[in-house]
Design a protein around this motif. Sequence first.
Motif, mmCIF file in Angstrom:
data_model
loop_
_atom_site.group_PDB
_atom_site.id
_atom_site.type_symbol
_atom_site.label_atom_id
_atom_site.label_comp_id
_atom_site.label_asym_id
_atom_site.label_seq_id
_atom_site.Cartn_x
_atom_site.Cartn_y
_atom_site.Cartn_z
ATOM 1 N N LEU A 67 -61.469 59.595 -46.359
ATOM 2 C CA LEU A 67 -61.650 61.047 -46.352
ATOM 3 C C LEU A 67 -60.377 61.758 -45.913
ATOM 4 C CD1 LEU A 67 -64.246 62.322 -47.181
ATOM 5 C CD2 LEU A 67 -64.927 62.468 -44.812
ATOM 6 N N ILE A 68 -59.824 61.336 -44.800
ATOM 7 C CA ILE A 68 -58.666 62.023 -44.235
ATOM 8 C C ILE A 68 -57.365 61.512 -44.847
ATOM 9 C CG2 ILE A 68 -57.419 62.548 -42.111
ATOM 10 C CD1 ILE A 68 -60.218 63.831 -42.376
ATOM 11 N N ILE B 150 -57.937 61.423 -49.090
ATOM 12 C CA ILE B 150 -58.166 62.646 -49.861
ATOM 13 C C ILE B 150 -57.481 63.855 -49.234
ATOM 14 C CG2 ILE B 150 -59.912 64.178 -50.809
ATOM 15 C CD1 ILE B 150 -61.860 61.813 -50.783
ATOM 16 N N VAL B 151 -57.824 64.138 -47.980
ATOM 17 C CA VAL B 151 -57.357 65.386 -47.382
ATOM 18 C C VAL B 151 -55.832 65.448 -47.294
ATOM 19 C CG1 VAL B 151 -57.407 66.807 -45.299
ATOM 20 C CG2 VAL B 151 -59.500 65.737 -46.103
ATOM 21 N N LEU B 152 -55.217 64.335 -46.923
ATOM 22 C CA LEU B 152 -53.772 64.359 -46.736
ATOM 23 C C LEU B 152 -52.984 63.987 -48.001
ATOM 24 C CD1 LEU B 152 -53.449 62.927 -43.102
ATOM 25 C CD2 LEU B 152 -53.321 65.301 -43.844
#
Lengths: 108, 419, 441
Positions: A51-52, A55-57
């Motif tokens: 997730l982090i 995807i997010v970063l």
Amino acid sequence: MTLAATAFASTVSAFASTVSAAASTALAASPVPLASSPEYTLPFVGPGTYLIFGIVLAPVYAMVAAWFVGDPSDRAKGLLGVGYLAGLTTVLWGGLFVATLVIGAVFF
Amino acid sequence: MSTDESPPPGDDEERNRRLLDETEYDTELGLEMGRDAQRVSAGELSELEFYRRYHDRIVEEFDIDDREIDLPDPDEADPDDVGFLDRIGSALQGIDPDGEESRRSVMKKGAAAAGAMGIAGWGTAQNAAGQGDGEGGGAGGGDEGEGTRWGMTINLNNCDGCLACMAACDQEHNLSRGANWMYVFAFEDEGQGDETNFLPRTCQHCTDSPCTKVCPVGARHTREEDGLVLTDYDICIGCRYCEVSCPYGVNYFQWGEPDVPESEVDDDHQIDDRGRWVGSRPPEGVMGKCTFCVDRQDGQMGEDKIGTTACEEACTMDAIHFGDLNDPESPPNQHLDEYREGQDNDLSEFPNRKEHTTSTFKLMEERGTEPNVRFVGNEPSPHAEQVEGPVAYEDMGLTDDRKEVLDEGASATQGGESA
Amino acid sequence: MSVDVTGVDRDTLVRPIQTFSKRYLAALAVGLGLIGVWLVFYYQQLRHGLIVTNLSDWGSGGGVPWGLYIGAFIWWVGIAHGGIILSAAVRLLGMDTYQPVARLAELLTIAALTCAGLFILIHVGRPDRLVTSVVPAWPTRVQWSPLMWDVTVITAYFVLTATYLALTIRYDIHRLRDRLPSPLDPLYDALMVGYSEKEDEVVERMVWWIAFAIIIMAPLLLHGGVIPWLFALLPSMAGWAGGVQGPSFLSIALTSAVSGIIIIAAAFRYAYGWDELIPDAVFRGLSQWLGFFSLIFLWLQLQQVITGIFAAPTTLQHATEVKIATPLYWVAIGLVALAMLYAFATSLRPDLFDIRTMVALSVGVLAGTLAEKVLFVVEGLQHAHFALYDGVPGAYVPSPTELSALLGTIGIVVLFFLVVSKVIPVVELHAIEDDHEEVNP
């Protein structure tokens, strides 16, 4: 070890005692404890991983890559940018650390 | 996969192959072992030979072969040895250190199957017995390998709402007013008229606890040695995320100075066997909740207190039973067994019914938190309403609504300003 | 509808730096005063603990463990979204109309994120452990804890925005250096390290990529992601769980972000007579965006209400019924609806448009979004799935201590702008000198 291992084991033993597949499916589907398993104290296992960091970063990775490749780009400026990222992170958390030390010393 | 009806025999292998394929382990190994295990049961293969044949491959596949086979003399291998299939089941199942429930079921299944090879009705019998919870069968025999898992059986049918447990907990852990680690609900439910029911609520010490998942700093954690869900008072930052994530509302934050000062609390009660500060009431700014009396479990209040809790000790109604849920002989398992035995179901005419008529439940089991507290009695419905019990909280020197205390505190420190 | 402001001279641009007025001092006094009020209360909180707030335990405790502090935290993160949206509109989409307010918006992002972070500090019971507990736990807990995801992504957002600002400011400082105060030379020297005019093109491309990274990160992943996930991933509370929270939070963030920019931009225009530099067209454009985002906000509220009352599970139904029976909720909805109606009306009848009215409505929108956020947090807790507790949490009214923190953070934003506007040009030179090259990444 894992859900898969549980499924494997239960399937084998189910088979061994000529159990109907329905029962072993139910076994394989029985919930596996998460938080208490020692393996979950290890890094890179929870949903936060993809997730982090996945995807997010991801846009940040693309950004930093683009600083160094493509045209026009400049190694020195790219490093300046990375320096800002690292430096500001340090300043942010370093400053917070000092603040917490003060709060800790005065009030706790 | 719809497998409600018993499949034609030829399909079994196919089905098992599919199931095994879904795991990350060697399908062929699983199938071969399954076949040979049947041969062992039929007396065509010795237990020892079975062990030898697969030892290397099991080690290769799983890094460990903990099939607990006590290498009998091959000549004496008893093909009808009930315990043998147990051991295959439990050894294989033992790959997963936490697959307790499933393992127990497997063991029971193994026993049933070995007792009468290939009985088709096996699955149905298990389905009935396995409902509610997989514990308490007691048929599996002691397998000590999996460690302790502290838990409770609380028999609501015995509780009379005297609140002695709450008071004892409050005393033992030096709790601040209104921090009711143990909380007894008195409630009325739909269709039960004016009858008052009771529900003592501790922390459920969930095996898959949401609070440990969401804690940003790892202060709220599950102690590996015995499954206790604890808060490290040295690490907790007091964000209260555990509190909002808990479905049961068992967390009590230390909003201000604790009622009992640090100087009056012994280290023995506070520091557990790992040297972490997890016991007794939390200091200011930190989260607290029921610890299942971690100090007792660590033997710091004496050997005889291990396996007991303050609330259990105070209960004169035999409602609270604390112990190791992994141990079939432990008080919570024993109580459940005994209670069930007294309420046998009529299986002569209805063989598919449960063996007993006892109603058991875990709080909000559908949340998937896997609580380690089981209740005997009626689960409160969504329409249940809390009512005044026979004993008022105040009469026991307890506070129900903590906010009232906190509001006093706020006005005291804020010069009369309170909302 | 690009408006040409390239005729404005450089002196106008640096007017905030070169002037000093009583009004500035008054604003400074107000900012410091607000901070002072908060510090007095916060001192009490540090001394006595969170007991001085009106927070309490849910369950048998009769209160809410999360209240205004968390509501205000979300609110400030939402306002922080304005910066990069404006910059991206200019840099990525070529909407040069908003160039004059782009840097103000970026500065608002930094100020608002600071306030959001401050609310975390204020919210926790042991602020002294915020670094010593969080940093060592980060590698393992970021795998699981949504709160750790927030800490990570907000840090990233802050650092990226500050880097963006630090890189873009070099161009302006170099060209305006003679107009900047010489006592601050060491600071400017530090900011200009290694500068040469040849870098402009490279840096322009670098900041394009920063804008690109944040435009994806900020709306989709931060306020449409990790912030709502704090709540949406918890099935225990009926009003919190569910996928609609992502879009809903995002709509609220965008609405409040645009409102924030309108207020800041209008304040600078008013204070420094920047009618030419920040023309009406900027505000008309912004108000249309506000109207549009408000519409989305209201639409998502409708989604939640109708799914909550038609045939919802008991607890969700109850939560929704309580929500729509709460007058404050309708005040919040009304404030946003009002801004939307005005924005759309002035699109049809441009002569109705008035900046002062728009600013007032923006303040209303910010009040509305704050109210909605606090209600969301508090009422969410009110409807735990496990409902046996006797009507808890009870009523929650923020204490003076909590309210003072809100004032304090507003004071911090005021102070931040007052100080920064004395140090760097708060409008990019590009706005008045249209000589920067189009960047093709």
